[in-house]
Design a protein around this motif. Structure first.
Motif, PDB file in Angstrom:
ATOM      1  N   MET A  87      39.026  38.341  42.917  1.00 12.46           N
ATOM      2  CA  MET A  87      39.515  37.197  43.697  1.00 12.46           C
ATOM      3  C   MET A  87      39.584  35.949  42.829  1.00 12.46           C
ATOM      4  O   MET A  87      40.518  35.153  42.956  1.00 12.46           O
ATOM      5  CB  MET A  87      38.622  36.955  44.910  1.00 12.46           C
ATOM      6  N   LEU A  88      38.614  35.769  41.946  1.00  9.20           N
ATOM      7  CA  LEU A  88      38.641  34.624  41.031  1.00  9.20           C
ATOM      8  C   LEU A  88      39.852  34.688  40.122  1.00  9.20           C
ATOM      9  O   LEU A  88      40.562  33.690  39.941  1.00  9.20           O
ATOM     10  CB  LEU A  88      37.353  34.573  40.212  1.00  9.20           C
ATOM     11  N   VAL A  89      40.121  35.866  39.536  1.00 13.75           N
ATOM     12  CA  VAL A  89      41.275  36.019  38.643  1.00 13.75           C
ATOM     13  C   VAL A  89      42.576  35.773  39.392  1.00 13.75           C
ATOM     14  O   VAL A  89      43.436  35.032  38.934  1.00 13.75           O
ATOM     15  CB  VAL A  89      41.293  37.429  38.015  1.00 13.75           C
ATOM     16  N   LEU A  90      42.708  36.391  40.553  1.00 17.13           N
ATOM     17  CA  LEU A  90      43.940  36.252  41.315  1.00 17.13           C
ATOM     18  C   LEU A  90      44.190  34.814  41.749  1.00 17.13           C
ATOM     19  O   LEU A  90      45.293  34.284  41.581  1.00 17.13           O
ATOM     20  CB  LEU A  90      43.899  37.184  42.529  1.00 17.13           C
ATOM     21  N   SER A  91      43.171  34.155  42.274  1.00 21.05           N
ATOM     22  CA  SER A  91      43.358  32.774  42.724  1.00 21.05           C
ATOM     23  C   SER A  91      43.632  31.832  41.557  1.00 21.05           C
ATOM     24  O   SER A  91      44.458  30.919  41.677  1.00 21.05           O
ATOM     25  CB  SER A  91      42.149  32.310  43.534  1.00 21.05           C
ATOM     26  N   THR A  92      42.990  32.049  40.427  1.00 19.05           N
ATOM     27  CA  THR A  92      43.231  31.189  39.272  1.00 19.05           C
ATOM     28  C   THR A  92      44.627  31.413  38.704  1.00 19.05           C
ATOM     29  O   THR A  92      45.303  30.453  38.321  1.00 19.05           O
ATOM     30  CB  THR A  92      42.165  31.445  38.187  1.00 19.05           C
ATOM     31  N   MET A  93      45.067  32.658  38.644  1.00 17.24           N
ATOM     32  CA  MET A  93      46.419  32.923  38.153  1.00 17.24           C
ATOM     33  C   MET A  93      47.474  32.335  39.080  1.00 17.24           C
ATOM     34  O   MET A  93      48.476  31.786  38.619  1.00 17.24           O
ATOM     35  CB  MET A  93      46.628  34.426  37.979  1.00 17.24           C
ATOM     36  N   ILE A  94      47.251  32.415  40.380  1.00 19.29           N
ATOM     37  CA  ILE A  94      48.188  31.804  41.333  1.00 19.29           C
ATOM     38  C   ILE A  94      48.192  30.291  41.164  1.00 19.29           C
ATOM     39  O   ILE A  94      49.255  29.656  41.165  1.00 19.29           O
ATOM     40  CB  ILE A  94      47.836  32.222  42.777  1.00 19.29           C
ATOM     41  N   ALA A  95      47.011  29.703  40.994  1.00 24.60           N
ATOM     42  CA  ALA A  95      46.943  28.245  40.816  1.00 24.60           C
ATOM     43  C   ALA A  95      47.643  27.820  39.531  1.00 24.60           C
ATOM     44  O   ALA A  95      48.414  26.850  39.527  1.00 24.60           O
ATOM     45  CB  ALA A  95      45.484  27.804  40.802  1.00 24.60           C
ATOM     46  N   PHE A  96      47.413  28.543  38.414  1.00 25.30           N
ATOM     47  CA  PHE A  96      48.102  28.218  37.161  1.00 25.30           C
ATOM     48  C   PHE A  96      49.612  28.357  37.315  1.00 25.30           C
ATOM     49  O   PHE A  96      50.370  27.518  36.822  1.00 25.30           O
ATOM     50  CB  PHE A  96      47.629  29.123  36.026  1.00 25.30           C
ATOM     51  N   SER A  97      50.048  29.398  37.996  1.00 22.95           N
ATOM     52  CA  SER A  97      51.484  29.618  38.170  1.00 22.95           C
ATOM     53  C   SER A  97      52.104  28.519  39.022  1.00 22.95           C
ATOM     54  O   SER A  97      53.187  28.016  38.708  1.00 22.95           O
ATOM     55  CB  SER A  97      51.731  30.973  38.812  1.00 22.95           C
ATOM     56  N   LEU A  98      51.433  28.142  40.107  1.00 20.93           N
ATOM     57  CA  LEU A  98      51.974  27.075  40.960  1.00 20.93           C
ATOM     58  C   LEU A  98      52.036  25.744  40.230  1.00 20.93           C
ATOM     59  O   LEU A  98      53.017  25.008  40.352  1.00 20.93           O
ATOM     60  CB  LEU A  98      51.136  26.947  42.227  1.00 20.93           C
ATOM     61  N   VAL A  99      51.006  25.433  39.469  1.00 24.40           N
ATOM     62  CA  VAL A  99      51.013  24.174  38.716  1.00 24.40           C
ATOM     63  C   VAL A  99      52.131  24.183  37.688  1.00 24.40           C
ATOM     64  O   VAL A  99      52.843  23.185  37.517  1.00 24.40           O
ATOM     65  CB  VAL A  99      49.631  23.942  38.045  1.00 24.40           C
ATOM     66  N   SER A 100      52.320  25.304  37.002  1.00 28.16           N
ATOM     67  CA  SER A 100      53.379  25.356  35.993  1.00 28.16           C
ATOM     68  C   SER A 100      54.762  25.302  36.626  1.00 28.16           C
ATOM     69  O   SER A 100      55.687  24.747  36.044  1.00 28.16           O
ATOM     70  CB  SER A 100      53.236  26.606  35.123  1.00 28.16           C
ATOM     71  N   ILE A 101      54.927  25.848  37.833  1.00 27.54           N
ATOM     72  CA  ILE A 101      56.220  25.775  38.513  1.00 27.54           C
ATOM     73  C   ILE A 101      56.478  24.358  39.002  1.00 27.54           C
ATOM     74  O   ILE A 101      57.567  23.808  38.825  1.00 27.54           O
ATOM     75  CB  ILE A 101      56.272  26.777  39.694  1.00 27.54           C
ATOM     76  N   ALA A 116      40.829  36.091  32.353  1.00 26.85           N
ATOM     77  CA  ALA A 116      40.252  37.435  32.355  1.00 26.85           C
ATOM     78  C   ALA A 116      38.830  37.411  31.796  1.00 26.85           C
ATOM     79  O   ALA A 116      37.933  38.061  32.333  1.00 26.85           O
ATOM     80  CB  ALA A 116      41.131  38.381  31.548  1.00 26.85           C
ATOM     81  N   PHE A 117      38.615  36.648  30.739  1.00 31.41           N
ATOM     82  CA  PHE A 117      37.280  36.510  30.163  1.00 31.41           C
ATOM     83  C   PHE A 117      36.315  35.894  31.172  1.00 31.41           C
ATOM     84  O   PHE A 117      35.199  36.381  31.361  1.00 31.41           O
ATOM     85  CB  PHE A 117      37.357  35.647  28.902  1.00 31.41           C
ATOM     86  N   LEU A 118      36.747  34.835  31.829  1.00 29.82           N
ATOM     87  CA  LEU A 118      35.879  34.168  32.792  1.00 29.82           C
ATOM     88  C   LEU A 118      35.593  35.044  34.008  1.00 29.82           C
ATOM     89  O   LEU A 118      34.508  34.974  34.580  1.00 29.82           O
ATOM     90  CB  LEU A 118      36.494  32.844  33.228  1.00 29.82           C
ATOM     91  N   SER A 119      36.549  35.888  34.394  1.00 26.05           N
ATOM     92  CA  SER A 119      36.303  36.767  35.535  1.00 26.05           C
ATOM     93  C   SER A 119      35.236  37.809  35.210  1.00 26.05           C
ATOM     94  O   SER A 119      34.383  38.106  36.039  1.00 26.05           O
ATOM     95  CB  SER A 119      37.587  37.439  35.982  1.00 26.05           C
ATOM     96  N   VAL A 120      35.263  38.353  33.989  1.00 25.55           N
ATOM     97  CA  VAL A 120      34.223  39.317  33.601  1.00 25.55           C
ATOM     98  C   VAL A 120      32.887  38.617  33.481  1.00 25.55           C
ATOM     99  O   VAL A 120      31.857  39.139  33.902  1.00 25.55           O
ATOM    100  CB  VAL A 120      34.605  40.029  32.288  1.00 25.55           C
ATOM    101  N   LEU A 121      32.893  37.424  32.930  1.00 26.95           N
ATOM    102  CA  LEU A 121      31.654  36.656  32.826  1.00 26.95           C
ATOM    103  C   LEU A 121      31.109  36.328  34.214  1.00 26.95           C
ATOM    104  O   LEU A 121      29.907  36.466  34.468  1.00 26.95           O
ATOM    105  CB  LEU A 121      31.901  35.377  32.032  1.00 26.95           C
ATOM    106  N   PHE A 122      31.987  35.944  35.139  1.00 18.80           N
ATOM    107  CA  PHE A 122      31.583  35.672  36.520  1.00 18.80           C
ATOM    108  C   PHE A 122      31.022  36.927  37.172  1.00 18.80           C
ATOM    109  O   PHE A 122      30.009  36.881  37.869  1.00 18.80           O
ATOM    110  CB  PHE A 122      32.785  35.137  37.306  1.00 18.80           C
TER     111      PHE A 122
END
Length: 135
Positions: A87-101, A116-122
């Motif tokens: 969920m952390l990876v998915l929400s962060t990727m969506i947030a990055f994509s929306l900001v870049s759009i 991906a690194f932060l999700s494994v660490l989390f």
């Protein structure tokens, strides 16, 4: 009885291998950043990325290794921690994509490896916290 719904895990002896890879690469990265010198003369530009990749690889080995006692409680905690990491990876990727759009930015492509690194660490932090500090 073996649970067929779970994904295969490495032996718990691989935790030592993952910890060795992570700590060696982390130490080299810290030394490289502290001194500013290139540790590997063959590819000085990519050495930070390579060391970061080794740290991530070591964390993945640690994350997907069995515990010494791998019972139902551990499996439940592992599955919930994987869900939270996903969920952390998915929400962060969506947030990055929306900001870049919205901002018409490019350059977030390199940040996905960090996500991906932060999700494994989390996952590792959440998993170990729930194992050792919750009853």
């Amino acid at each position: 009885m073996k649970n067929d719904a779970s994904f295969p895990l490495l032996s718990n002896k691989f935790k030592v291998v993952g910890l060795s890879i992570t700590s060696a690469a982390g130490t080299l990265l810290i030394l490289q950043k502290a001194t500013g010198n290139s540790l590997f003369q063959s590819f000085p530009e990519q050495q930070s990325q390579f060391l970061f990749l080794l740290i991530s690889f070591g964390l993945y080995i640690i994350a997907f290794s069995k515990e010494t006692v791998d019972d139902d409680r551990i499996r439940i905690i592992r599955s919930k921690s994987v869900q939270a990491g996903f969920m952390l990876v998915l929400s962060t990727m969506i947030a990055f994509s929306l900001v870049s759009i919205i901002r018409h930015l490019s350059g977030f492509q390199n940040d996905f490896s960090l996500v991906a690194f932060l999700s494994v660490l989390f996952y590792l932090i959440l998993f170990n916290y729930k194992i050792y500090f919750s009853k």
